[in-house]
Enzyme design. Structure first.
Site, PDB file in Angstrom:
ATOM      1  N   HIS A   1      48.926  -0.167  97.743  1.00 35.66           N
ATOM      2  CA  HIS A   1      50.161  -0.464  96.855  1.00 35.66           C
ATOM      3  C   HIS A   1      50.055   0.437  95.849  1.00 35.66           C
ATOM      4  O   HIS A   1      49.091  -0.125  94.712  1.00 35.66           O
ATOM      5  CB  HIS A   1      50.221  -1.699  96.752  1.00 35.66           C
ATOM      6  CG  HIS A   1      49.266  -3.124  97.435  1.00 35.66           C
ATOM      7  ND1 HIS A   1      48.647  -3.384  98.123  1.00 35.66           N
ATOM      8  CD2 HIS A   1      50.606  -3.844  97.701  1.00 35.66           C
ATOM      9  CE1 HIS A   1      49.090  -4.163  99.215  1.00 35.66           C
ATOM     10  NE2 HIS A   1      49.846  -4.795  98.435  1.00 35.66           N
TER      11      HIS A   1
ATOM     12  N   HIS B   1      47.753 -10.971 102.430  1.00 34.77           N
ATOM     13  CA  HIS B   1      46.828  -9.884 101.975  1.00 34.77           C
ATOM     14  C   HIS B   1      47.038 -10.539 100.156  1.00 34.77           C
ATOM     15  O   HIS B   1      46.385  -9.595  99.414  1.00 34.77           O
ATOM     16  CB  HIS B   1      46.133  -8.474 101.687  1.00 34.77           C
ATOM     17  CG  HIS B   1      47.866  -7.759 101.653  1.00 34.77           C
ATOM     18  ND1 HIS B   1      47.730  -6.920 102.971  1.00 34.77           N
ATOM     19  CD2 HIS B   1      48.710  -7.453 100.660  1.00 34.77           C
ATOM     20  CE1 HIS B   1      49.194  -6.504 102.750  1.00 34.77           C
ATOM     21  NE2 HIS B   1      49.388  -6.994 100.917  1.00 34.77           N
TER      22      HIS B   1
ATOM     23  N   GLU C   1      57.032  -7.057 104.472  1.00 33.50           N
ATOM     24  CA  GLU C   1      55.421  -6.288 104.954  1.00 33.50           C
ATOM     25  C   GLU C   1      55.167  -6.680 106.240  1.00 33.50           C
ATOM     26  O   GLU C   1      54.015  -6.367 106.809  1.00 33.50           O
ATOM     27  CB  GLU C   1      54.318  -7.101 103.639  1.00 33.50           C
ATOM     28  CG  GLU C   1      54.459  -6.354 102.845  1.00 33.50           C
ATOM     29  CD  GLU C   1      53.355  -6.778 101.788  1.00 33.50           C
ATOM     30  OE1 GLU C   1      52.691  -6.198 100.455  1.00 33.50           O
ATOM     31  OE2 GLU C   1      52.980  -8.297 101.949  1.00 33.50           O
TER      32      GLU C   1
ATOM     33  N   HIS D   1      58.222 -13.595 100.325  1.00 32.96           N
ATOM     34  CA  HIS D   1      57.950 -13.603  98.701  1.00 32.96           C
ATOM     35  C   HIS D   1      58.811 -12.442  97.915  1.00 32.96           C
ATOM     36  O   HIS D   1      58.920 -11.407  99.015  1.00 32.96           O
ATOM     37  CB  HIS D   1      56.168 -13.352  98.642  1.00 32.96           C
ATOM     38  CG  HIS D   1      55.355 -11.688  98.779  1.00 32.96           C
ATOM     39  ND1 HIS D   1      55.777 -11.517 100.319  1.00 32.96           N
ATOM     40  CD2 HIS D   1      55.099 -10.746  98.001  1.00 32.96           C
ATOM     41  CE1 HIS D   1      54.913 -10.249 100.212  1.00 32.96           C
ATOM     42  NE2 HIS D   1      54.794 -10.473  98.805  1.00 32.96           N
TER      43      HIS D   1
END
Lengths: 282, 130
Positions: A59, A12, A243, A196
């Site tokens: 977030h 996402h 995540e 990431h």
């Protein structure tokens, strides 16, 4: 009876949403990112679900550091796209199947998953980017083709819930959905990742071998995969790669045996490896 | 409590200890996620900073836009990114600044597959103490 027909795993990355919103998806940088979703969009058109149960993380948008629920289920009638510091994304309001959401909330709590219930919540790119990549461009005056039940998972403050907990939550979500009387086609999305790291001196870490093994094990060894310890995500997939625990909620809600109908993997989108998979219940 | 992630190089895991230390810094940063907060910070930066009981070191890191120092003092990237956005710096350029590589070299590294995992798993591989 409501039933879960398929699961979707999907990154996402916020920059993917920005690329769509600013109409630059044909640029050489973005073209290969979006090419891998062309088949997904066709598949979504052929198999449009009534409801998507969408697992994502907020977030620091709906929740700042003052309140950090591990699992928060969206039970409001609708959810506005949030202002994340540069104005809301120009995408449709997200509409809930409120009756199914409240049924799931009740069922999960009785199954000993201590949820937070959200009757007011804005949704950020974590939720809207997967809808955009799977459904294509929809403006703020359109409607999303499916209703959406959001489940926000804390992955910002360590520790996120374990993969095992997420997998078992997926099983309980399935049980809840299958005990709902209305005849509904429900899909479940697990979002985030893949490898990431956004912060500090190791930022930019990408681990394609690890990511590909993760995608392989979603069909070959989902239970074993769900036991992956947090430190392995942090070390091998980057601090924000944790995540990916959210994909286990999706996988736990599917059959033991699933068919992989599509996969896409590309580096980079901004700081991130883009990963995507479609799994159908067989 | 044993922290099995402390030997990862170039990384802060935002755990409960860091969250406690950085709470007011992070709440300041997140205030800039909304127009009201951005307007208040623009109108009078020191007055807006003063609303958040940060340490002087944390305030100075904010004034200096010292992104790594903020993380060292309990900041979290999802929060400090709001301050970066306020200053017109996107996520990728912020990462470029934090790595010390600079924006162009960082972007180029990402286009060529990112930072490899080999040599980047343990602090000892960076010549750092664990």
């Amino acid at each position: 009876m409501a039933r879960i027909t398929a699961g979707v795993g999907c990154s996402h990355v916020p920059a993917i949403g920005v690329a769509m919103d600013t109409h630059i998806t044909d640029q050489p940088y973005w073209q290969p990112v979006f090419a891998g979703f062309e088949k997904s969009r066709e598949w979504m058109k052929e198999n449009t679900p009534d409801v998507i149960f969408l697992v994502y993380n907020d977030h620091c948008t709906a929740f700042d550091a003052s309140c950090i629920p591990t699992f928060a289920l969206g039970c409001a009638a609708e959810f506005q796209p949030a202002d994340e510091g540069w104005g809301p994304r120009p995408v449709p309001v997200v509409k809930n199947h409120q009756k199914l959401a409240s049924h799931i909330a009740q069922s999960l709590i009785l199954d000993e998953f201590d949820l937070t219930i959200m009757n007011e919540m804005d949704v950020d790119h974590g939720l809207t980017v997967p809808l955009s990549v799977m459904f294509g461009e929809h403006g703020p005056d359109d409607e999303w083709p499916s209703l959406v039940i959001p489940l926000a998972v804390n992955v910002v403050q360590y520790p996120a819930p374990t993969g095992n907990r997420c997998f078992n939550l997926g099983k309980a979500v399935r049980k809840a959905i299958e005990s709902f009387d209305e005849d509904l086609n429900v899909m479940i999305f697990g979002t985030g990742g893949m490898s990431h790291q956004l912060q500090y001196k190791r930022a930019g870490l990408i681990n394609p071998e690890w990511d590909k093994a993760f995608l392989d094990r979603l069909t070959a060894d989902p239970v074993g995969l769900s036991k992956t310890p947090h430190v392995e995500y942090l070390r091998e997939a980057g601090s924000e790669g944790v995540e990916m625990v959210m994909w286990h909620v999706m996988r736990g809600a599917l059959n033991d045996e699933v068919k992989e109908v599509h996969r896409h993997y590309h580096v980079p989108a901004s700081n991130t490896a883009v990963g995507h998979i479609i799994l159908e219940n067989v | 409590m044993d922290k099995d992630y402390e030997d990862i190089p170039g990384t802060f895991v935002f755990d409960a200890d860091r969250s406690r230390e950085g709470y007011h810094l992070n709440q300041f940063c997140i205030s800039l996620g909304k127009q009201k907060g951005r307007d208040a910070y623009t109108a009078d930066p020191e007055a807006h900073l003063a609303k958040f009981p940060m340490t002087e070191e944390q305030k100075q890191a904010v004034r200096d836009q010292d992104w790594n120092r903020m993380l060292e003092l309990g900041g979290n990237i999802y929060y400090t990114a709001k301050l970066a956005a306020y200053h017109g710096i996107n996520f990728q350029n912020l990462a470029g600044l934090m790595t010390g590589m600079g924006v162009e070299a960082y972007r180029d590294m990402m286009l060529h597959g990112g930072r490899p995992i080999e040599g980047n798993r343990y602090k000892k591989e960076w010549g750092e103490e664990e």
